[in-house]
Design a protein around this motif. Structure first.
Motif, PDB file in Angstrom:
ATOM      1  N   PHE B 100       0.825  -1.237  -0.084  1.00 40.76           N
ATOM      2  CA  PHE B 100      -0.087  -0.070  -0.034  1.00 40.76           C
ATOM      3  C   PHE B 100       0.819   1.290   0.100  1.00 40.76           C
ATOM      4  O   PHE B 100       0.699   2.180  -0.808  1.00 40.76           O
ATOM      5  N   TYR B 103       2.199   2.023  -3.428  1.00 39.04           N
ATOM      6  CA  TYR B 103       1.126   2.429  -4.127  1.00 39.04           C
ATOM      7  C   TYR B 103       0.685   3.814  -3.992  1.00 39.04           C
ATOM      8  O   TYR B 103       0.659   4.604  -4.968  1.00 39.04           O
ATOM      9  N   LEU B 106       3.498   5.638  -5.537  1.00 36.87           N
ATOM     10  CA  LEU B 106       3.186   5.624  -7.099  1.00 36.87           C
ATOM     11  C   LEU B 106       2.422   6.661  -7.520  1.00 36.87           C
ATOM     12  O   LEU B 106       2.642   7.334  -8.457  1.00 36.87           O
ATOM     13  N   SER B 341      -0.164   3.096 -12.824  1.00 36.32           N
ATOM     14  CA  SER B 341      -0.915   3.457 -11.574  1.00 36.32           C
ATOM     15  C   SER B 341      -2.110   3.455 -11.794  1.00 36.32           C
ATOM     16  O   SER B 341      -2.768   3.034 -10.690  1.00 36.32           O
ATOM     17  N   ALA B 344      -2.953  -0.325 -10.923  1.00 34.36           N
ATOM     18  CA  ALA B 344      -2.553  -0.622  -9.507  1.00 34.36           C
ATOM     19  C   ALA B 344      -3.928  -0.111  -8.727  1.00 34.36           C
ATOM     20  O   ALA B 344      -4.264  -0.936  -7.834  1.00 34.36           O
ATOM     21  N   GLY B 345      -4.220   1.193  -9.113  1.00 36.57           N
ATOM     22  CA  GLY B 345      -5.425   1.712  -8.411  1.00 36.57           C
ATOM     23  C   GLY B 345      -6.568   0.728  -8.576  1.00 36.57           C
ATOM     24  O   GLY B 345      -7.384   0.613  -7.586  1.00 36.57           O
ATOM     25  N   VAL B 348      -6.288  -2.075  -6.453  1.00 42.62           N
ATOM     26  CA  VAL B 348      -6.167  -1.671  -4.895  1.00 42.62           C
ATOM     27  C   VAL B 348      -7.712  -1.583  -4.502  1.00 42.62           C
ATOM     28  O   VAL B 348      -8.389  -2.110  -3.600  1.00 42.62           O
TER      29      VAL B 348
END
Lengths: 439, 371, 360
Positions: B100, B103, B106, B341, B344-345, B348
């Protein structure tokens, strides 16, 4: 803005106090006798001696109330004298510190025997101070026209008479190793946040400094963030303003000898509020306050924007304005940043010179400087007349702030903005703005 | 000197706490960032002029995720680190928390390089990136080390600075063609869902709630403000999208890289033209909460995990951002980072429901074991 | 402490880094107007107009410098012009760009692409097609304004309030990129000592394919948008009357679906008549009734001719296709284009003469 921070007390002060205590009464009298205005004489034989400082004591009290009684009768004890003299608030004490303090303030000291350590202190203080006059820094057309004076008693009187409440509490402290200034912390009990009072008194007690001559000394010592260019206390000379702040639950600090009161905690918005605002109908007051706020923004941002736009973003200038700006700039040998800095410094010079000179000459300097130097600079091709207008307007706008301190802040913060504008144009200005809002 | 909270437990001094209402500003300012300057293109590529539906769906989805976050934060007592520890045990929990942290780093990195790119394209093609970044990051260091209260203050200012920029939408609407939005719903469900995925990315940012939740005074009360923040963000995105729809036509919009900045170009006041310069400069204010809060969150996690001073982590992370960001050049690399990103988001976001399920299970197991 | 360190850092850094390139406004050659013609040996010849602002005492004496260069593309022209300029050229303030009709008839889509790509361009820029050579038009002086660019900018801007439709860069690009819509630009002609808007030039993609004279511009504008000003002279018997528009509104309606689409265009014009040349009759309601009928007749014929011309040239400056696209879900552009020449458009004009002056 209001953070809890205690400043540590060093041990030096405490040792000094101890050595003071050791001094005896005789030593104190001897050291005073070096001054011509220290008077001592004995009455009724050698038994009863009266000491006082002539320049500090009220001779009326001495002549009318003290001397007749001391001359007429002989007393066995100081308590006896105390009962006969028609003066309020006399004390009998042995405490040399207290004696020293009181005598230095103009109390009359009566000693029964030469060797006695116990003395009677009769208050006969005569304080020279000017009478209450109209506010000059924070003048307002409507509303009360009283301003604080240098005498703290008068000042507190000005506050109390506006607020006859038992809750109005005044705590007094003595600060300053040399000046022993009386500092009053004033608040409205029940309305104020006790934590704020506690913080203020704590910080005041921790002050360790020789001279507290004015309230501004206190501002600089006890504020939260001494690096911030913004004043963290509202410094005012208007009793009505202090009263309204007290009612809002703020704490006021007053220093004897300072014609100003500090109130805290304060917000940035308050620093732009004039007392006129409270006397006018709400719509007018709102408009005027907005104008003032706009003036401040204009004053801070106009010259940096000039630099940024002319140096980097000339696309932003509309076509019609372009001709005006370019033709006024075409003869100027300097880059916009140099031009701006030179002109801003000139204005600051004029302002400093005007502030140091007597009022009448100061005005002349302002006019002569403004008109003559300005026109000459434009004629000589050193600055453009567009910039001259901008700088003059922004100087004018910075005078609209009702609180003097914030005006100074505005004077100062313009310069980092100009540098930022030179570096990255509008983005530099924006970055400065962020930095400013962070502190 | 270090005003950051240094206690390992959750006895955060009351002066560090933020009132529930400020959650509105924290979440909203975190969600609005560089994305809004050019999100229109990506949505329109997928769903054409029906993208506004996708945006609304995404907004609704966000409310659900937000509800989930509140759900496990309320029972979990603490932040994501605590929850990870409870659910996965010490080491896996640590690892996930650090993921996290990376992240968040990032996201911050992405914001910084995109904004630098915007400046380079629109304002200063010859910007010396490393000096600019140095100043920006120094500023960020100063703000982040000021702690939560300072960051909250910046968020507040950012929201209020963003508002006048919003009024400028009047100009493009005036010059626009209002028929463009119709016909409604001419794309397939899959197209709209693809655009929904794309628009979900615009809303990234409220995951920071996972970190700053313990700093909220009376967190239960902040719930409505958080939802209001998401709603407000949705509205702002929706209006921005509709304004660009009206101003550009579909084919044009697919080619316009920064739709919102382009709409600023038409603003013309008697004393100033070409508002995009001012807009971009003021946008620094809008992205600053992104960077500050992002870095704060990213540095908070290692601090909580390893119990080291946040200041040191902050310096390390700033350096980690500084060097690559100063070296990155060119649209393609930045697009790559953007896409990465966003991916990745998205994961998440998907992880949050999973975590909620796992947490419910682990709570039940624990209860049974205790009982 | 922190703030102090930071300030020291800031100041020292800013002193160290005076390295971003900057030039003050007056040190730039600010191009205000550009014109492109067919080049002599290269593809295009660009002419740029740079106003030279006088010093503060003589503000009115503004002169202009014209630089001309040949190149294959716009950027190449810029590069060549920079070689002739003593100051760095800046195209950010470009307010009028003109293309010669000859060049535009050969296609200018690459130039249009630059206009939409370069962030420094203003979207409020005015574009125009020159009937003749752009360089002649730029390099002349006009008595009305100090500078040529001002003359042209105001000419296009202010006429957009009267007979001519609004055409800035944004509007042009919008219709250039829109599906089922084609762009148009004003046609500018140089007269003896002056310059005038002489009509409209219609694009098909990036190429000018057709023009209309200024007598038809009112009809086109009336079909294209709602507007409040403008005048049109209408022949009536032996003379002409002058119709002074005070409010014209237009409404499109698509009927019959996409298989056999049929457009209804309804125009409502409210007008005043103040001048009647060669009409020897008393102005009264019955005459006005007659005039209304004549005007309707005139506008409908004109509009139908215009639309017929559009269909022949296969252009759609009114954006009928774009309109259809927003109304019908299953709109298919290629199919629409194929059927365009058979499109039925029914123009219905309603003229209402509300006033005829203060003297009857």
């Amino acid at each position: 803005m209001w953070k809890w921070k205690r400043k540590e007390k060093s041990s030096t002060e405490q040792t000094q106090q101890k050595s003071n205590q050791k001094k005896s009464l005789t030593e104190f009298i001897q050291s005073l006798q070096k001054s011509e205005d220290f008077i001592r004489y004995s009455l009724g034989g050698e038994e009863c001696t009266v000491y006082y400082i002539k320049t500090m004591s009220d001779s009326k009290i001495l002549n009318r109330s003290v001397l007749p009684i001391l001359n007429d009768e002989t007393f066995q004890s100081l308590e006896g004298i105390k009962q006969h003299i028609p003066v309020e608030n006399m004390t009998v004490t042995e405490d040399i510190t207290l004696i020293q303090e009181k005598v230095m303030f103009g109390y009359i000291m009566v000693q029964l025997h030469h060797s006695a350590q116990e003395v009677l202190l009769i208050p006969a203080v005569s304080l020279e101070s000017r009478s209450v006059s109209i506010p000059e820094v924070e003048f307002s057309v409507v509303g009360p026209k009283e301003a604080f004076v240098e005498n703290i008693n008068t000042n507190i009187n000005l506050i109390r008479k506006r607020m006859p409440l038992p809750q109005l509490t005044i705590k007094e402290l003595k600060i300053g190793k040399v000046t022993k200034s009386r500092v009053a912390v004033i608040f409205l009990d029940g309305v104020v946040d006790p934590e704020n009072v506690e913080t203020v008194t704590q910080r005041l007690k921790d002050i360790e400094y020789d001279q507290i001559i004015d309230s501004s000394f206190i501002t600089q010592i006890i504020d939260d963030n001494s690096n911030s260019p913004f004043p963290q206390f509202l410094d005012t000379e208007r009793p009505d303003r202090v009263v309204s702040n007290l009612i809002e639950g703020k704490v006021a600090i007053m220093v004897d000898g300072a014609p100003h009161a500090l109130t805290c905690p304060t917000t940035v918005v308050e620093l732009f509020g004039a007392s006129d605002d409270y006397f006018l109908p709400w719509h007018l007051a709102t408009v005027f306050r907005l104008i003032r706020l706009f003036a401040v923004i204009f004053s801070v941002l106009s010259t940096p924007l000039y630099v940024a736009v002319l140096t980097y973003h000339h696309e932003m200038i509309p076509g019609e304005l372009m001709a005006t700006i370019v033709s006024s700039r075409s003869d100027i040998p300097f880059s916009p940043i140099l031009e701006v800095i030179v002109l801003e410094l000139t204005i600051e010079l004029l302002r400093e010179a005007g502030a140091r000179l007597p009022t009448k000459i100061g005005q002349t300097i302002g006019i002569v400087g403004g008109i003559v130097i300005g026109t000459a600079a434009v004629d000589a091709g050193l600055t453009s007349n567009v910039l001259l207008i901008i700088v003059a307007l922004s100087a004018l706008a910075s005078f609209t702030t009702p609180i003097y301190q914030i005006g100074n802040t505005i004077r100062l913060i313009r310069f980092p903005f100009i540098i930022g504008a030179q570096m990255w144009g509008l983005i530099g200005v924006s970055m400065c703005m962020v930095f400013l809002s962070a502190i | 000197m270090n005003r950051l909270n240094s206690t390992p437990g959750w006895n955060i001094p009351i002066n560090y706490l933020i009132t529930p209402m400020y959650v509105l500003f924290l979440i909203h300012s975190m969600q609005i960032g560089v994305g809004i300057l050019g999100f229109e293109k990506y949505l329109v590529e997928k769903a054409g002029y029906d993208a506004w539906i996708s945006l609304l769906i995404a907004g609704g989805f966000m409310h659900i995720i937000l509800w989930m976050i509140y759900r496990f934060l309320q029972n979990g007592g603490g932040d994501i680190v605590q929850i990870h520890k409870n659910v996965f045990g010490k080491y896996i929990g640590w690892f996930l928390s650090l993921v996290f942290s990376l992240y968040f780093l990032l996201l911050t990195f992405n914001v910084i390089i995109t904004f630098t790119e915007v400046i380079k394209v629109w304002v200063f093609p010859d910007l010396q990136v490393w000096i600019f970044l140095f100043f920006l990051l120094a500023l960020v260091y100063y703000l982040v080390s000021g702690g939560v209260r300072v960051i909250t203050g910046i968020c507040l200012i950012s929201v209020f600075i963003g508002l006048p920029l919003f009024l400028l939408k009047y100009f493009p609407v005036q010059a626009g063609h209002s028929m463009n939005v119709s016909p409604m719903i001419s794309h397939s469900v899959t197209d709209i869902l693809a655009a929904t995925k794309q628009s979900v990315l615009s809303f990234l940012g409220f995951e920071f709630l996972l970190i700053f939740y313990p700093f909220i005074k009376e967190p239960a009360k902040s719930k409505k403000w958080a939802h209001f923040a998401v709603f407000y963000t949705t509205m702002i995105y929706l209006i921005s999208l509709l304004v660009t729809f009206v101003y550009f036509n579909e084919k044009q919009l697919k080619q316009v890289v920064w739709g919102t900045i382009s709409t600023w170009k038409i603003v013309e006041l008697p004393f100033i033209e070409r508002f995009e310069y001012i807009g971009i400069a003021m946008w620094l204010y809008v992205i600053l909460p992104n960077i500050c809060l992002g870095l704060w969150g990213a540095t908070k996690i290692p601090k909580r995990v390893f119990n080291i001073k946040q200041k040191y982590v902050l310096i390390v992370f700033l350096l980690v951002i500084f060097f690559p960001a100063a070296m990155i050049d060119g649209r393609s690399v930045i697009n790559m980072v953007n896409n990465f990103s966003s991916q990745a988001g998205f994961y998440v976001l998907l992880y949050i429901p999973v975590l909620l399920v796992l947490k419910t299970i682990s709570d039940k197991v624990r209860k049974r074991r205790e009982g | 402490m922190k703030a102090k360190n930071f300030l020291v850092l800031l100041i020292s850094m800013s002193l160290l880094s005076g390295c971003m390139q900057h030039t003050s406004v007056e040190e730039n050659a600010i191009i205000q107007m550009a014109g492109y013609d067919k080049g002599e040996n290269k593809r295009i010849r660009g002419t740029m107009l740079i106003p030279q602002y006088g010093s503060s005492e003589s503000k009115s004496a503004t002169s202009e410098v014209y630089l001309t260069a040949n190149g294959d593309g716009v950027k190449e022209v810029e590069k060549e012009i920079q070689k002739q300029s003593s100051k760095p050229i800046s195209i950010g303030k470009l307010s009028v760009t003109l293309y010669s009709k000859e060049l535009a008839e050969g296609g200018i889509s690459d130039i249009i692409d630059i206009l939409s790509r370069d962030p420094r361009m203003s979207r409020n820029m005015y574009l125009g097609i020159v009937d003749g050579e752009a360089i002649d038009l730029i390099e002349s002086q006009y008595p009305q304004e100090d500078t040529t660019y001002k003359q042209l900018e105001d000419l296009i801007k202010n006429n957009a309030r009267f007979n001519f439709p609004m055409t800035n860069l944004h509007d042009f690009l919008y219709s250039y990129y829109a599906q089922g819509m084609d762009a148009f630009l004003p046609l500018i002609t140089k007269k003896e000592a002056n310059v005038e808007l002489s009509g409209l030039a219609f694009f098909k993609g990036g190429t000018v394919v057709s023009t209309i004279p200024d007598s038809n511009v009112f009809t086109y504008k009336m079909l294209n948008e709602n507007f409040k000003r403008g005048m049109q002279n209408i022949p009536y018997k032996d003379g002409t009357i002058m119709l002074d528009n005070i409010g014209s509104s237009v409404e499109y309606e698509l009927k019959n679906g996409l298989g056999e689409p049929k457009f209804d265009i309804r125009v409502n014009i409210k007008a005043e008549v103040n001048e009647m040349v060669g009409v020897d009759r008393e102005a009264n309601p019955s005459l006005m009734k007659e005039l209304e009928e004549v005007s309707v007749e005139f506008f409908e014929t004109n509009a139908n001719e215009l639309i017929q011309m559009f269909k022949e040239k296969e252009i759609d400056p009114l954006g009928l296709g774009n309109f259809a696209k927003t109304r019908k879900r299953d709109f298919d552009l290629t199919k629409w284009k194929d059927n365009y020449s058979d499109l039925k458009v029914n123009v219905k004009v309603n003229v209402e003469i509300t006033e005829y002056g203060i003297f009857s």
